[in-house]
Design a protein around this motif. Structure first.
Motif, PDB file in Angstrom:
ATOM      1  N   HIS A  54     -58.863   1.438  21.051  1.00 41.71           N
ATOM      2  CA  HIS A  54     -59.857   0.605  20.126  1.00 41.71           C
ATOM      3  C   HIS A  54     -61.245   1.411  20.194  1.00 41.71           C
ATOM      4  CE1 HIS A  54     -57.412  -3.266  20.336  1.00 41.71           C
ATOM      5  NE2 HIS A  54     -56.959  -2.372  19.580  1.00 41.71           N
TER       6      HIS A  54
ATOM      7  N   GLN B 177     -47.269   7.066  15.207  1.00 38.10           N
ATOM      8  CA  GLN B 177     -47.490   6.302  14.126  1.00 38.10           C
ATOM      9  C   GLN B 177     -46.071   5.751  13.708  1.00 38.10           C
ATOM     10  OE1 GLN B 177     -47.785   8.394  10.318  1.00 38.10           O
ATOM     11  NE2 GLN B 177     -49.459   7.166   9.798  1.00 38.10           N
TER      12      GLN B 177
ATOM     13  N   ASN C  36     -46.324  -1.095  22.807  1.00 38.19           N
ATOM     14  CA  ASN C  36     -45.930  -1.407  21.447  1.00 38.19           C
ATOM     15  C   ASN C  36     -46.521  -2.288  20.643  1.00 38.19           C
ATOM     16  OD1 ASN C  36     -44.242   0.995  21.551  1.00 38.19           O
ATOM     17  ND2 ASN C  36     -42.273  -0.172  22.007  1.00 38.19           N
ATOM     18  N   GLU C  37     -46.924  -3.316  21.247  1.00 39.31           N
ATOM     19  CA  GLU C  37     -47.632  -4.606  20.550  1.00 39.31           C
ATOM     20  C   GLU C  37     -49.201  -4.170  20.349  1.00 39.31           C
ATOM     21  OE1 GLU C  37     -46.112  -7.269  19.208  1.00 39.31           O
ATOM     22  OE2 GLU C  37     -44.345  -6.138  19.795  1.00 39.31           O
ATOM     23  N   ILE C  38     -49.738  -3.117  21.046  1.00 35.58           N
ATOM     24  CA  ILE C  38     -51.039  -2.952  20.989  1.00 35.58           C
ATOM     25  C   ILE C  38     -51.337  -2.347  19.703  1.00 35.58           C
ATOM     26  CG2 ILE C  38     -53.131  -1.538  21.934  1.00 35.58           C
ATOM     27  CD1 ILE C  38     -51.690  -1.637  24.493  1.00 35.58           C
ATOM     28  N   PRO C  39     -52.136  -2.991  18.729  1.00 34.43           N
ATOM     29  CA  PRO C  39     -52.260  -2.471  17.463  1.00 34.43           C
ATOM     30  C   PRO C  39     -53.296  -1.107  17.112  1.00 34.43           C
ATOM     31  CG  PRO C  39     -53.762  -4.294  17.841  1.00 34.43           C
ATOM     32  CD  PRO C  39     -53.000  -4.392  18.851  1.00 34.43           C
ATOM     33  N   LYS C  40     -52.819  -0.259  16.585  1.00 32.98           N
ATOM     34  CA  LYS C  40     -53.363   1.025  16.505  1.00 32.98           C
ATOM     35  C   LYS C  40     -53.692   1.145  15.158  1.00 32.98           C
ATOM     36  CE  LYS C  40     -49.889   2.934  19.711  1.00 32.98           C
ATOM     37  NZ  LYS C  40     -49.104   1.472  19.762  1.00 32.98           N
ATOM     38  N   ASN C  41     -55.167   1.257  14.921  1.00 35.67           N
ATOM     39  CA  ASN C  41     -55.455   1.701  13.492  1.00 35.67           C
ATOM     40  C   ASN C  41     -55.822   2.908  12.959  1.00 35.67           C
ATOM     41  OD1 ASN C  41     -58.064   2.452  14.806  1.00 35.67           O
ATOM     42  ND2 ASN C  41     -58.964   0.335  15.052  1.00 35.67           N
TER      43      ASN C  41
ATOM     44  N   THR D 232     -55.683  -0.379  25.640  1.00 35.89           N
ATOM     45  CA  THR D 232     -56.254  -1.123  24.724  1.00 35.89           C
ATOM     46  C   THR D 232     -57.561  -0.384  24.460  1.00 35.89           C
ATOM     47  OG1 THR D 232     -54.792  -3.119  25.010  1.00 35.89           O
ATOM     48  CG2 THR D 232     -57.066  -3.279  23.904  1.00 35.89           C
TER      49      THR D 232
END
Length: 612
Positions: free
Chosen positions: A426, A521, A460-465, A422
């Protein structure tokens, strides 16, 4: 100017490379060409092996075939042929087959040579076209190797099957009657289990089990299997990876077709990777494991001489590394006691991608459950230190970056590992991007697959911006391919003044990085580069042509890299001297680098644009 000449001129101006050249080049081409009508009856008079010429198809359809009759290319309007012999001076070997008669424009060799001298983009276009054909045809030719043939060709008998309620004694009789060492257990025409002669020894005779009992009690449930159209090497890899000697073969409806064994595979090639894997898993001491590991370099060298596509060596070597790791962990637990909690030993980098080479180092870690105590952590610290040291003594050297289970930073609970990922995602600093390129290639080796599955789910649940993807794309473009102006190699030089190209850093790594980014992605969990590319076909983020180009380039560069390691040219690791290549291979290498550069630039454009 006649209407016919104007029509020819307009057509040629629309074709590459003339759409990028001055009108004078097009005018010269048109002035010196001959227009012929080619049919099945007159083709012999136009295509003579002693007279190389450039041909441009205006109409009709033609098949270009090799001397063995294999299809090289399908030709239609706007396609060129004949340029390989013009570029290399080698004799014409391909033959033309007329599918539908049509018009062809013919340019003689002296005119072709003039355009090459006067217009550099003209020459570059045909050099690249030739190299691109070589890239694709190389792997068509390799399909004739034993490893590329379909699994169905190995089966010499139909499936020998029984229902799960059949008795153990009946199974033994059926196996004796058919002279087989295993039997498939089916229910409703679907595979449910496998019984082998080893099961009869270990689960029946050794345990004193009543032979009247049903085979469902001794069968291996949910066995590994392979489909009949898969290639033989995939079967070998599956058997190595899971240390199995019998592999059921199914058709597309999942109906059992037959069984292949390690003996079947060994008949195809004389190297013995299957037996070496088995001996590693049976090793009774650390010293025995080390002795077996010494056989690996010679085994790989011998195996490489038996297959066409030696990039498959990476899968084999990773399977051997998995076996060494698993056995060392088992031996440690035998001597120091079973692990106090469930754990998952995971690998990263090239081992995770199953793309190891003879010079690959260790990248591994330990995943622990929540609530692990300090005392339990001490056990795993000692386990990590022991296994990493033993792997080093087996020839898999320690990681210069200390990405190993012997490092406290590479041992952690599920939440501790997820917190690290994470932070990298981030706060995408250059150092974080370096970590992502290593740690996002991960694979389970041994221990608790349930714990590892939970880990993957949380990752896979960790958001990637978009900022994260843009930072990864920018990091990828820091590296450059070794091609300069006018398609010349940009060589490095060591202290002994040996000149070389770094195939890993300047080629293979860039492809791995580009493919990893697209896979992240798209949410693809596979680690292997070629598997990621195959999975990307259904996500429409890359064209089919781009995927095929990356697959061919990756195979070709890996092929050269491994060949250099096996031949031991005396250069730095993963490097090659292009002067040692044939002229055709140099053309091919330049084209591969050029395609890698295009993929790199397209990646930067796509993801940097998304961050605006």
């Amino acid at each position: 100017m006649t209407a016919q000449v104007q029509d020819v001129l307009t057509f040629v101006q629309q074709q590459a490379p003339f759409d990028q050249l001055t009108h004078s080049a097009t005018d010269y081409f048109v002035e010196h060409l001959e227009i012929i009508y080619v049919s099945g009856q007159n083709q012999a008079q136009w295509f003579r092996s002693e007279q190389p010429q450039l041909y441009l198809v205006r109409s009709g359809h033609f098949d270009l075939r090799s001397e063995r009759g294999e299809l090289v290319a399908r030709l239609a309007e706007s396609d060129y042929f004949g340029y390989p012999s013009l570029l290399t001076g080698e004799p014409i070997s391909n033959q033309l087959e007329v599918v539908q008669a049509g018009l062809v424009y013919v340019l003689p060799q002296d005119a072709f040579d003039y355009l090459r001298r006067e217009y550099k983009p003209f020459e570059q276009y045909f050099v690249r076209a030739h190299a691109k054909r070589l890239l694709s045809s190389h792997y068509k030719e390799s399909a004739s190797g034993w490893s590329e043939r379909p699994v169905s060709e190995l089966m010499n008998r139909a499936a020998v099957t029984l229902q799960p309620q059949a008795s153990i004694q009946e199974a033994a009789k059926v196996m004796k009657k058919h002279r087989v060492s295993s039997i498939m257990v089916i229910e409703h025409d679907q595979l449910t289990g496998v019984v082998t002669d080893r099961d009869l020894r270990n689960r029946v005779l050794a345990e004193g089990l009543d032979p009247a009992r049903a085979i469902r009690e001794i069968m291996t449930v949910r066995p590994k299997y392979i489909f009949e159209n898969n290639r033989i090497f995939s079967a070998l890899h599956l058997m190595l990876k899971h240390n199995i000697h019998h592999l059921p073969v199914l058709n597309e409806d999942r109906t059992p077709m037959g069984m292949i064994t390690s003996t079947d595979l060994l008949r195809q090639q004389k190297s013995d990777p299957v037996q070496l894997i088995g001996r590693i898993y049976k090793a009774r001491s650390y010293g025995e494991v080390q002795q077996l590991a010494k056989e690996i370099p010679d085994l790989l060298s011998d195996f490489a001489n038996k297959i066409e596509d030696i990039s498959l060596i990476g899968q084999l070597l990773s399977g051997l590394s998995d076996a060494l790791t698993g056995r060392l962990i088992d031996l440690y637990q035998q001597q120091h006691g079973t692990a106090p909690t469930p754990f998952a030993w995971i690998c990263f980098g090239s081992q995770a991608r199953e793309e190891q080479t003879l010079h690959s180092d260790q990248d591994n870690g330990l995943l622990l459950p929540e609530g692990v105590t300090d005392e339990q952590r001490d056990y795993f610290a000692q386990l990590g230190a022991f296994v990493c040291q033993q792997l080093d003594e087996c020839g898999i050297r320690t990681c210069p970056g200390n990405i190993m289970a012997s490092n406290p930073a590479c041992r952690g609970t599920l939440s501790e590992w997820c917190d690290r990922f994470t932070t990298w995602i981030h706060a995408p600093t250059p150092h974080a991007m370096l970590n992502c390129k290593i740690y996002f290639d991960l694979r389970f080796i041994t221990g608790s697959d349930v714990l590892f599955g939970q880990f993957l789910h949380h990752l896979n649940e960790i958001p990637k911006n978009e900022l994260f993807y843009a930072a990864m794309a920018a990091d990828i473009n820091v590296n450059t391919v070794p091609i300069g102006l006018f398609q010349q190699f940009k060589l490095q030089q060591d202290k002994h003044k040996h000149k070389y190209l770094d195939l890993k850093k300047r080629g293979v790594v860039i492809i791995n990085d580009v493919v990893r980014l697209y896979a992240l992605q798209a949410g693809i969990s596979k680690a292997n580069t070629l598997q990621r590319l195959r999975a990307l076909k259904s996500h429409q983020v890359l064209s089919g042509e781009d995927i095929a180009n990356l697959q061919d380039c990756w195979r070709f560069l890996t092929q050269l890299r491994l060949r250099t390691q096996i031949d031991r040219e005396g250069l730095p690791e993963n490097c090659i001297n292009p002067e040692h290549l044939s002229s055709l291979e140099r053309h091919q290498l330049k084209e591969a680098f050029q395609l890698v550069k295009q993929a790199q630039q397209a990646c930067a454009f796509k993801f940097a644009r998304g961050s605006l």
